[in-house]
Design an enzyme around this catalytic site. Sequence first.
Site, PDB file in Angstrom:
ATOM      1  N   ASP A  56      -7.484   7.457  31.564  1.00 30.30           N
ATOM      2  CA  ASP A  56      -6.067   7.306  31.226  1.00 30.30           C
ATOM      3  C   ASP A  56      -5.346   6.742  32.442  1.00 30.30           C
ATOM      4  O   ASP A  56      -5.711   7.065  33.573  1.00 30.30           O
ATOM      5  CB  ASP A  56      -5.446   8.649  30.830  1.00 30.30           C
ATOM      6  N   ASP A  83      -7.512   8.863  21.393  1.00 31.73           N
ATOM      7  CA  ASP A  83      -6.245   9.402  20.900  1.00 31.73           C
ATOM      8  C   ASP A  83      -5.092   8.574  21.459  1.00 31.73           C
ATOM      9  O   ASP A  83      -3.963   9.047  21.577  1.00 31.73           O
ATOM     10  CB  ASP A  83      -6.101  10.873  21.310  1.00 31.73           C
ATOM     11  N   TRP A 126      -8.549  16.785  24.544  1.00 35.37           N
ATOM     12  CA  TRP A 126      -9.779  16.324  23.897  1.00 35.37           C
ATOM     13  C   TRP A 126     -10.966  16.423  24.844  1.00 35.37           C
ATOM     14  O   TRP A 126     -12.081  16.709  24.419  1.00 35.37           O
ATOM     15  CB  TRP A 126      -9.600  14.902  23.372  1.00 35.37           C
ATOM     16  N   LYS A 174      -7.208   7.304  16.782  1.00 34.52           N
ATOM     17  CA  LYS A 174      -5.895   7.465  16.164  1.00 34.52           C
ATOM     18  C   LYS A 174      -5.368   6.121  15.676  1.00 34.52           C
ATOM     19  O   LYS A 174      -5.534   5.090  16.321  1.00 34.52           O
ATOM     20  CB  LYS A 174      -4.900   8.048  17.167  1.00 34.52           C
ATOM     21  N   ASP A 226      -6.227   2.036  33.659  1.00 36.17           N
ATOM     22  CA  ASP A 226      -5.877   1.539  32.330  1.00 36.17           C
ATOM     23  C   ASP A 226      -7.149   1.131  31.608  1.00 36.17           C
ATOM     24  O   ASP A 226      -7.936   0.332  32.125  1.00 36.17           O
ATOM     25  CB  ASP A 226      -4.934   0.341  32.472  1.00 36.17           C
ATOM     26  N   GLY A 243      -5.613  15.972  28.564  1.00 36.69           N
ATOM     27  CA  GLY A 243      -6.956  16.506  28.728  1.00 36.69           C
ATOM     28  C   GLY A 243      -7.461  17.420  27.635  1.00 36.69           C
ATOM     29  O   GLY A 243      -8.563  17.955  27.736  1.00 36.69           O
TER      30      GLY A 243
END
EC number: 2.1.1.166
Length: 235
Positions: free
Chosen positions: A104, A144, A83, A184, A120, A81
């Site tokens: 998530d 990320d 971000w 990322k 997901d 959490g």
Amino acid sequence: MTKEKKAGSGTRVLKTRVKKKRGLKSSSRRWLERHLNDPYVRRANSEGMRSRAAYKLIEIDDKHHILAPGMKVIDLGAAPGGWCQVAAASVKSDPAKPSVVGIDYLEMDPVPGAAVLQMDFLDDAAPDRLIEVLGGSPDVVLSDMAAPTTGHRRTDHLRTMQLCEAAADFAISVLKTGGNFLAKTFQGGTEGELLSLLKRNFRSVHHVKPPASRDESVELYILAKDFKGRQAAEG
């Protein structure tokens, strides 16, 4: 135990040492020592941030200005959490009507100013659900996400690149014109196709590595700014 270490200013910083324990591998002990002595970890603990990763986003935003009050944001791979915390504060999200949505498959505690979906991102229903909860198209898509590491650098790179590509496809399909995408990736030399896709759809695309990202890490971030719009994506 802790050991005093002189800092350059003449002050002393307590450095934590992990005692040798039966069953604890030396590599695990070194990782734990590095984690406990990491200034970003200590800062996160003192400032109430969920993770040191929060400072990566803070540093990127300080330099590249991707978040602003009033924006709507989607955070992919949001747990734990950090971000979401940064995004909610940066866009001044109203806790009663959040303008930040995180997703998530891992469970995470609520974040003030953010709605959190436990599912997901690769689930077919996830994209529509994200837009529904956000209440419209986002100004920013953050990712990320990273695949669980196997220890094989090439495999880890390819698996994380697949997540990055999925995030990019999603961003291109939902962003407002002028929107930003940050994701990322790992150094590995196979991101040419992804970069080409982003350069066709955004006016500025480049790699960034914030100071909070460890020097020895192969982690990088791709920052794509100023989305050209759906017509460019479909052209």
